[in-house]
Design a protein around this motif. Structure first.
Motif, PDB file in Angstrom:
ATOM      1  N   ASP A 101       0.761  -1.244  -0.373  1.00  0.00           N
ATOM      2  CA  ASP A 101      -0.006  -0.037  -0.191  1.00  0.00           C
ATOM      3  C   ASP A 101       0.620   0.972   0.301  1.00  0.00           C
ATOM      4  O   ASP A 101       1.427   1.687   1.273  1.00  0.00           O
ATOM      5  CB  ASP A 101      -0.388   0.451   0.846  1.00  0.00           C
ATOM      6  N   VAL A 102       1.642   1.522  -1.441  1.00  0.00           N
ATOM      7  CA  VAL A 102       2.511   3.025  -1.379  1.00  0.00           C
ATOM      8  C   VAL A 102       1.646   4.304  -0.676  1.00  0.00           C
ATOM      9  O   VAL A 102       2.046   4.542  -0.213  1.00  0.00           O
ATOM     10  CB  VAL A 102       2.747   3.016  -2.887  1.00  0.00           C
ATOM     11  N   ARG A 103       0.142   4.349  -1.040  1.00  0.00           N
ATOM     12  CA  ARG A 103      -0.239   5.229  -0.414  1.00  0.00           C
ATOM     13  C   ARG A 103      -0.428   5.853   0.904  1.00  0.00           C
ATOM     14  O   ARG A 103       0.033   6.912   1.295  1.00  0.00           O
ATOM     15  CB  ARG A 103      -1.997   5.364  -1.236  1.00  0.00           C
ATOM     16  N   ASN A 104      -0.766   4.843   2.031  1.00  0.00           N
ATOM     17  CA  ASN A 104      -0.497   4.534   3.268  1.00  0.00           C
ATOM     18  C   ASN A 104       0.590   4.486   3.805  1.00  0.00           C
ATOM     19  O   ASN A 104       1.007   5.042   4.306  1.00  0.00           O
ATOM     20  CB  ASN A 104      -0.956   3.575   3.420  1.00  0.00           C
ATOM     21  N   MET A 105       1.961   4.355   2.805  1.00  0.00           N
ATOM     22  CA  MET A 105       3.279   4.084   2.836  1.00  0.00           C
ATOM     23  C   MET A 105       3.664   5.569   3.169  1.00  0.00           C
ATOM     24  O   MET A 105       4.265   6.828   3.943  1.00  0.00           O
ATOM     25  CB  MET A 105       4.298   3.426   2.481  1.00  0.00           C
ATOM     26  N   ARG A 106       3.039   6.137   2.343  1.00  0.00           N
ATOM     27  CA  ARG A 106       3.090   7.754   2.330  1.00  0.00           C
ATOM     28  C   ARG A 106       2.878   8.642   2.858  1.00  0.00           C
ATOM     29  O   ARG A 106       3.356  10.040   3.271  1.00  0.00           O
ATOM     30  CB  ARG A 106       2.590   8.628   0.435  1.00  0.00           C
ATOM     31  N   ARG A 107       1.637   8.169   3.346  1.00  0.00           N
ATOM     32  CA  ARG A 107       1.096   8.895   3.884  1.00  0.00           C
ATOM     33  C   ARG A 107       1.271   9.286   5.683  1.00  0.00           C
ATOM     34  O   ARG A 107       1.588  10.604   6.643  1.00  0.00           O
ATOM     35  CB  ARG A 107      -0.317   8.758   5.027  1.00  0.00           C
ATOM     36  N   LYS A 108       2.255   7.815   6.112  1.00  0.00           N
ATOM     37  CA  LYS A 108       2.628   7.639   6.819  1.00  0.00           C
ATOM     38  C   LYS A 108       4.482   8.088   7.234  1.00  0.00           C
ATOM     39  O   LYS A 108       4.119   9.337   8.392  1.00  0.00           O
ATOM     40  CB  LYS A 108       3.031   6.619   7.484  1.00  0.00           C
TER      41      LYS A 108
END
Length: 165
Positions: free
Chosen positions: A107-114
């Motif tokens: 989940d790249v999007r959630n990685m970026r969010r974190k």
């Protein structure tokens, strides 16, 4: 140098009014190098400051008058600041685990969010202090009570690249 960029990108821009109400006109000089206040756009704050992750208290690096003066003038250990930084350390550990879970799930999007949250949360300096300590000689002292996975994550090349470390 990378940590200087990281410090700036964590909400410490070149031109800023941060801590202006504390600094005022207190740019005391050492007589040789100029102001005794740390300028995070020109030098690595960790050369002068040590942040206790669990306590949230800043201490000057031994022999650093800039560290002592910056702590005093900017009120870094006044009021609720240390407690908020200590809470920031616990939030960071949670965000690191969330980042690892997102990576495991692809989940790249959630990685970026974190990453964004860790870089921009109040007291993002906790994150940069932890990243700095994770690869320093202080590792056993800074992380003695933490889950070893937190230290492994702080040393992870992919995570560090996201912070430009």
């Amino acid at each position: 140098m990378g940590e200087q960029r990281a410090w700036r990108s964590a909400g410490h821009p070149r031109r800023s009014t941060c801590n202006t109400r504390f600094k005022g006109n207190t740019h005391r000089s050492d007589g040789l190098l100029g102001s005794l206040l740390i300028d995070p756009t020109r030098e690595d704050p960790f050369d002068h400051l040590d942040l206790g992750l669990v306590s949230g208290v800043y201490r000057p690096v031994e022999g650093s008058p800039k560290g002592e003066w910056t702590i005093e003038v900017c009120g870094l250990n006044e009021g609720k600041r240390p407690r908020a930084r200590a809470e920031g350390w616990h939030n960071l550990a949670d965000d690191l685990q969330g980042w690892a879970q997102a990576r495991a799930a692809g989940d790249v999007r959630n990685m970026r969010r974190k990453i964004y949250r860790m870089r921009t949360q109040p007291f993002a300096d906790v994150c940069y202090a932890a990243l700095h300590k994770a690869v320093s000689e202080e590792v056993p002292l800074a992380f003695v009570d933490e889950d070893p996975a937190v230290l492994d994550l702080l040393r992870d090349d992919e995570l560090r690249a996201a912070f430009q470390m």
